[in-house]
Design a protein around this motif. Structure first.
Motif, PDB file in Angstrom:
ATOM      1  N   GLY A  37       0.785  -1.234   0.000  1.00 29.26           N
ATOM      2  CA  GLY A  37       0.000   0.000   0.000  1.00 29.26           C
ATOM      3  C   GLY A  37       0.811   1.275   0.000  1.00 29.26           C
ATOM      4  O   GLY A  37       0.303   2.333   0.356  1.00 29.26           O
ATOM      5  N   LYS A  38       2.062   1.191  -0.424  1.00 30.04           N
ATOM      6  CA  LYS A  38       2.923   2.376  -0.394  1.00 30.04           C
ATOM      7  C   LYS A  38       2.951   3.131  -1.721  1.00 30.04           C
ATOM      8  O   LYS A  38       3.327   4.297  -1.761  1.00 30.04           O
ATOM      9  N   GLY A  39       2.598   2.461  -2.809  1.00 26.29           N
ATOM     10  CA  GLY A  39       2.601   3.119  -4.101  1.00 26.29           C
ATOM     11  C   GLY A  39       3.979   3.369  -4.679  1.00 26.29           C
ATOM     12  O   GLY A  39       4.130   4.168  -5.611  1.00 26.29           O
ATOM     13  N   ARG A  40       4.990   2.702  -4.144  1.00 20.72           N
ATOM     14  CA  ARG A  40       6.361   2.861  -4.628  1.00 20.72           C
ATOM     15  C   ARG A  40       7.180   1.667  -4.166  1.00 20.72           C
ATOM     16  O   ARG A  40       6.789   0.934  -3.257  1.00 20.72           O
ATOM     17  N   ALA A  41       8.313   1.487  -4.824  1.00 23.71           N
ATOM     18  CA  ALA A  41       9.227   0.428  -4.395  1.00 23.71           C
ATOM     19  C   ALA A  41       9.933   0.844  -3.106  1.00 23.71           C
ATOM     20  O   ALA A  41      10.209   2.028  -2.879  1.00 23.71           O
TER      21      ALA A  41
END
Length: 238
Positions: free
Chosen positions: A67-71
């Motif tokens: 759920g972070k929207g990024r690596a």
């Protein structure tokens, strides 16, 4: 395209890639949940895998477990995000169920023809989904150098595995010592799972990543998977 979905109050953002034939609204295609490694969904390796599955005729759904929207490349951040899922494996399984239902809800997907594949952390995640007993239309699950163990997933999962399992494992994976591997397989037997295990005698962890394996090895393993999928889903276009 991006697909927003939720697991309880956790907002998640998956990625969907589909073949051109899915543009025909009358065509329903099998779907596959693809679960990322420890760094998350947003990395080139996962984009490549989603495109690869879509090229075979699947609607490929990149599930979002963090759920972070990024690596995530910082180890401390990765451990912090993974901790709630690792400590409560029924919660991990439920995160998979959320992706499963999101994929089934896509209009181009044949909802009773679902598969799952995962790499490293994702390999553990898709096994938990299959062993949860909460995905009745899950027909096939593939794990590549996954974390192999025998977790407590709650009473609903006892002795119940959805679909068939295919496990690709490197015998020299430092995260899976021989005793843990034996426990994992004994758990599958206890659950009366329908499974195949492909073991690579000199395989280390993460052997599917381009920097870890030769092209010939990667293509050989992928062909094994294709043959298996054609056996399980004879109506699929791959």
């Amino acid at each position: 395209r991006e697909v927003a979905y939720t697991d309880g109050d956790q907002e998640l953002k998956g990625l969907v890639v589909w073949p051109d034939m899915a543009e025909d609204s009358k065509t329903k295609l099998p779907g596959i949940i693809v679960v990322h490694a420890a760094v998350g969904l947003q990395e080139d390796f996962m984009y490549w895998k989603l495109e690869s599955f879509a090229s075979l005729g699947y609607v490929a759904f990149g599930a979002d477990y963090f759920g972070k929207g990024r690596a995530l490349w910082d180890r401390s951040e990765i451990m912090e995000v993974r901790k709630p899922l690792a400590e409560d494996r029924s919660r991990m399984a439920q995160r998979g169920v959320a992706a499963y239902k999101a994929l089934q809800g896509l209009e181009m997907v044949q909802p009773d023809s679902i598969a799952a594949a995962g790499f490293c952390f994702g390999g553990m995640a898709v096994l938990d989904l299959a062993r949860s007993g909460l995905a009745p239309d899950l027909r096939a699950t593939i794990t590549y150098h996954g974390i192999l163990d025998s977790p407590d997933l709650g009473s609903r999962s006892d002795g119940q595995v959805n679909g068939k399992l295919l496990v690709f494992h490197g015998d020299k994976d430092p995260f899976i010592p021989p005793d843990k591997f034996r426990e994992f397989e004994e758990d599958l037997k206890r659950r009366e799972a329908d499974y195949k295990i492909v073991r690579f005698a000199n395989g280390m962890h993460a052997f599917t990543r381009p920097e870890k394996v030769l092209e010939a090895d990667r293509e050989s393993g992928f062909q094994y998977e294709l043959d298996w999928h054609q056996e399980l889903m004879p109506g699929s276009p791959c």
